[in-house]
Write a protein that holds these residues in place. Sequence first.
Motif, PDB file in Angstrom:
ATOM      1  N   GLY A  58      34.112  51.685  34.107  1.00 13.02           N
ATOM      2  CA  GLY A  58      33.415  51.057  33.002  1.00 13.02           C
ATOM      3  C   GLY A  58      32.297  50.106  33.379  1.00 13.02           C
ATOM      4  O   GLY A  58      31.554  49.664  32.513  1.00 13.02           O
ATOM      5  N   LEU A  59      32.141  49.774  34.643  1.00  8.08           N
ATOM      6  CA  LEU A  59      31.131  48.792  35.033  1.00  8.08           C
ATOM      7  C   LEU A  59      29.715  49.311  34.827  1.00  8.08           C
ATOM      8  O   LEU A  59      28.858  48.594  34.313  1.00  8.08           O
ATOM      9  CB  LEU A  59      31.328  48.360  36.494  1.00  8.08           C
ATOM     10  CG  LEU A  59      30.347  47.303  37.005  1.00  8.08           C
ATOM     11  CD1 LEU A  59      30.476  46.011  36.203  1.00  8.08           C
ATOM     12  CD2 LEU A  59      30.590  47.028  38.481  1.00  8.08           C
ATOM     13  N   ALA A  60      29.447  50.548  35.199  1.00 10.02           N
ATOM     14  CA  ALA A  60      28.088  51.096  35.087  1.00 10.02           C
ATOM     15  C   ALA A  60      27.641  51.213  33.634  1.00 10.02           C
ATOM     16  O   ALA A  60      26.439  51.148  33.347  1.00 10.02           O
ATOM     17  CB  ALA A  60      28.017  52.456  35.770  1.00 10.02           C
ATOM     18  N   GLU A  61      28.573  51.360  32.698  1.00 12.09           N
ATOM     19  CA  GLU A  61      28.222  51.519  31.290  1.00 12.09           C
ATOM     20  C   GLU A  61      28.282  50.209  30.518  1.00 12.09           C
ATOM     21  O   GLU A  61      27.875  50.158  29.360  1.00 12.09           O
ATOM     22  CB  GLU A  61      29.176  52.519  30.614  1.00 12.09           C
ATOM     23  CG  GLU A  61      29.099  53.923  31.181  1.00 12.09           C
ATOM     24  CD  GLU A  61      29.916  54.092  32.463  1.00 12.09           C
ATOM     25  OE1 GLU A  61      30.866  53.326  32.686  1.00 12.09           O
ATOM     26  OE2 GLU A  61      29.576  54.985  33.254  1.00 12.09           O
ATOM     27  N   ALA A  62      28.787  49.142  31.128  1.00 14.17           N
ATOM     28  CA  ALA A  62      28.984  47.871  30.430  1.00 14.17           C
ATOM     29  C   ALA A  62      27.677  47.109  30.261  1.00 14.17           C
ATOM     30  O   ALA A  62      26.709  47.323  31.000  1.00 14.17           O
ATOM     31  CB  ALA A  62      29.984  47.014  31.200  1.00 14.17           C
ATOM     32  N   ASP A  63      27.648  46.226  29.264  1.00 17.82           N
ATOM     33  CA  ASP A  63      26.508  45.337  29.052  1.00 17.82           C
ATOM     34  C   ASP A  63      26.725  43.987  29.722  1.00 17.82           C
ATOM     35  O   ASP A  63      25.771  43.334  30.127  1.00 17.82           O
ATOM     36  CB  ASP A  63      26.272  45.115  27.554  1.00 17.82           C
ATOM     37  CG  ASP A  63      25.783  46.371  26.863  1.00 17.82           C
ATOM     38  OD1 ASP A  63      25.092  47.175  27.511  1.00 17.82           O
ATOM     39  OD2 ASP A  63      26.113  46.554  25.676  1.00 17.82           O
ATOM     40  N   GLU A  64      28.003  43.564  29.790  1.00 21.35           N
ATOM     41  CA  GLU A  64      28.311  42.310  30.464  1.00 21.35           C
ATOM     42  C   GLU A  64      29.673  42.393  31.131  1.00 21.35           C
ATOM     43  O   GLU A  64      30.514  43.219  30.774  1.00 21.35           O
ATOM     44  CB  GLU A  64      28.214  41.115  29.518  1.00 21.35           C
ATOM     45  CG  GLU A  64      29.306  40.952  28.529  1.00 21.35           C
ATOM     46  CD  GLU A  64      29.162  39.663  27.708  1.00 21.35           C
ATOM     47  OE1 GLU A  64      28.091  39.034  27.723  1.00 21.35           O
ATOM     48  OE2 GLU A  64      30.140  39.307  27.068  1.00 21.35           O
ATOM     49  N   ALA A  65      29.857  41.533  32.119  1.00 27.45           N
ATOM     50  CA  ALA A  65      31.107  41.482  32.870  1.00 27.45           C
ATOM     51  C   ALA A  65      31.393  40.036  33.240  1.00 27.45           C
ATOM     52  O   ALA A  65      30.497  39.189  33.229  1.00 27.45           O
ATOM     53  CB  ALA A  65      31.004  42.339  34.127  1.00 27.45           C
ATOM     54  N   GLN A  66      32.641  39.767  33.575  1.00 32.88           N
ATOM     55  CA  GLN A  66      33.032  38.439  34.030  1.00 32.88           C
ATOM     56  C   GLN A  66      33.215  38.503  35.540  1.00 32.88           C
ATOM     57  O   GLN A  66      33.948  39.344  36.056  1.00 32.88           O
ATOM     58  CB  GLN A  66      34.321  37.997  33.357  1.00 32.88           C
ATOM     59  CG  GLN A  66      34.738  36.601  33.721  1.00 32.88           C
ATOM     60  CD  GLN A  66      35.996  36.176  33.014  1.00 32.88           C
ATOM     61  OE1 GLN A  66      36.753  36.998  32.513  1.00 32.88           O
ATOM     62  NE2 GLN A  66      36.240  34.889  32.985  1.00 32.88           N
ATOM     63  N   VAL A  67      32.537  37.616  36.260  1.00 27.82           N
ATOM     64  CA  VAL A  67      32.553  37.604  37.721  1.00 27.82           C
ATOM     65  C   VAL A  67      33.232  36.327  38.198  1.00 27.82           C
ATOM     66  O   VAL A  67      32.909  35.235  37.725  1.00 27.82           O
ATOM     67  CB  VAL A  67      31.118  37.674  38.292  1.00 27.82           C
ATOM     68  CG1 VAL A  67      31.128  37.610  39.796  1.00 27.82           C
ATOM     69  CG2 VAL A  67      30.414  38.924  37.803  1.00 27.82           C
ATOM     70  N   THR A  68      34.175  36.469  39.129  1.00 23.85           N
ATOM     71  CA  THR A  68      34.854  35.333  39.726  1.00 23.85           C
ATOM     72  C   THR A  68      34.646  35.397  41.230  1.00 23.85           C
ATOM     73  O   THR A  68      34.848  36.445  41.848  1.00 23.85           O
ATOM     74  CB  THR A  68      36.367  35.358  39.407  1.00 23.85           C
ATOM     75  OG1 THR A  68      36.526  35.330  37.982  1.00 23.85           O
ATOM     76  CG2 THR A  68      37.080  34.164  40.007  1.00 23.85           C
ATOM     77  N   LEU A  69      34.251  34.271  41.811  1.00 24.56           N
ATOM     78  CA  LEU A  69      34.022  34.193  43.254  1.00 24.56           C
ATOM     79  C   LEU A  69      34.977  33.195  43.867  1.00 24.56           C
ATOM     80  O   LEU A  69      35.383  32.224  43.226  1.00 24.56           O
ATOM     81  CB  LEU A  69      32.574  33.774  43.537  1.00 24.56           C
ATOM     82  CG  LEU A  69      31.505  34.717  43.016  1.00 24.56           C
ATOM     83  CD1 LEU A  69      30.126  34.110  43.203  1.00 24.56           C
ATOM     84  CD2 LEU A  69      31.584  36.052  43.710  1.00 24.56           C
ATOM     85  N   ARG A  70      35.316  33.418  45.134  1.00 23.98           N
ATOM     86  CA  ARG A  70      36.237  32.529  45.831  1.00 23.98           C
ATOM     87  C   ARG A  70      35.468  31.689  46.849  1.00 23.98           C
ATOM     88  O   ARG A  70      34.377  32.037  47.277  1.00 23.98           O
ATOM     89  CB  ARG A  70      37.341  33.313  46.525  1.00 23.98           C
ATOM     90  CG  ARG A  70      36.842  34.153  47.686  1.00 23.98           C
ATOM     91  CD  ARG A  70      37.994  34.902  48.338  1.00 23.98           C
ATOM     92  NE  ARG A  70      37.524  35.696  49.442  1.00 23.98           N
ATOM     93  CZ  ARG A  70      37.512  35.289  50.699  1.00 23.98           C
ATOM     94  NH1 ARG A  70      37.948  34.099  51.016  1.00 23.98           N
ATOM     95  NH2 ARG A  70      37.067  36.073  51.656  1.00 23.98           N
ATOM     96  N   GLY A  71      36.087  30.605  47.250  1.00 19.97           N
ATOM     97  CA  GLY A  71      35.482  29.731  48.246  1.00 19.97           C
ATOM     98  C   GLY A  71      36.021  30.020  49.629  1.00 19.97           C
ATOM     99  O   GLY A  71      36.792  30.962  49.845  1.00 19.97           O
ATOM    100  N   ASP A  72      35.647  29.201  50.591  1.00 19.06           N
ATOM    101  CA  ASP A  72      36.096  29.366  51.973  1.00 19.06           C
ATOM    102  C   ASP A  72      37.598  29.188  52.116  1.00 19.06           C
ATOM    103  O   ASP A  72      38.215  29.729  53.020  1.00 19.06           O
ATOM    104  CB  ASP A  72      35.382  28.364  52.889  1.00 19.06           C
ATOM    105  CG  ASP A  72      33.901  28.654  53.010  1.00 19.06           C
ATOM    106  OD1 ASP A  72      33.512  29.819  52.780  1.00 19.06           O
ATOM    107  OD2 ASP A  72      33.137  27.730  53.339  1.00 19.06           O
ATOM    108  N   HIS A  73      38.212  28.437  51.206  1.00 18.97           N
ATOM    109  CA  HIS A  73      39.657  28.201  51.264  1.00 18.97           C
ATOM    110  C   HIS A  73      40.444  29.330  50.614  1.00 18.97           C
ATOM    111  O   HIS A  73      41.665  29.309  50.623  1.00 18.97           O
ATOM    112  CB  HIS A  73      40.000  26.877  50.593  1.00 18.97           C
ATOM    113  CG  HIS A  73      39.488  26.768  49.197  1.00 18.97           C
ATOM    114  ND1 HIS A  73      40.029  27.447  48.142  1.00 18.97           N
ATOM    115  CD2 HIS A  73      38.454  26.077  48.681  1.00 18.97           C
ATOM    116  CE1 HIS A  73      39.372  27.182  47.037  1.00 18.97           C
ATOM    117  NE2 HIS A  73      38.400  26.349  47.337  1.00 18.97           N
ATOM    118  N   GLY A  74      39.770  30.310  50.018  1.00 17.75           N
ATOM    119  CA  GLY A  74      40.441  31.454  49.409  1.00 17.75           C
ATOM    120  C   GLY A  74      40.692  31.308  47.933  1.00 17.75           C
ATOM    121  O   GLY A  74      41.077  32.259  47.275  1.00 17.75           O
TER     122      GLY A  74
END
Length: 154
Positions: free
Chosen positions: A41-57
């Motif tokens: 579904g990512l290629a067809e989506a208009d928006e997504a929620q992105v979560t990133l991690r830090g150096d501590h995981g």
Amino acid sequence: MKKASVAWIAVAGGPALALWCVPLEGALFVVSGPGEQAAPGLAEADEAQVTLRGDHGGRIVTWLARVSRVAPGTDEWDTLAPLVGAKRLNAPGPTAELVARWATDGCALVRLAPSGNAVHGADLPADSLAEATRPAPVVRAVRKPFRLHRVRRR
């Protein structure tokens, strides 16, 4: 975001998937499709929620992203696809062949550009947000361990 190599991306309220990504030009780029990672579904989506991690995981930021697909044969594709392909670990063959396969096999090169406010720091939820294990056909009941010698009960 500039050091990200893995991001957890959720589309349309679905579960967040850990996807390999490349940060370029203030956005994240993700490749999915046949022979690459699965991102339903990512290629067809208009928006997504992105979560990133830090150096501590742990999670350091969550943001909404505008999703746009980079089309093969455009100037944007000719510029970005080789840069993303060069960062691909364990690529089967040279970068030029990899990019050509992406264009012909129906793979999607997707740009995730930040839109709206990011949630970070004290605004992040305090709980773990861990999901329950999803059912899979490979899971089976565990048998009792084998004992070679008789065990005496006291």
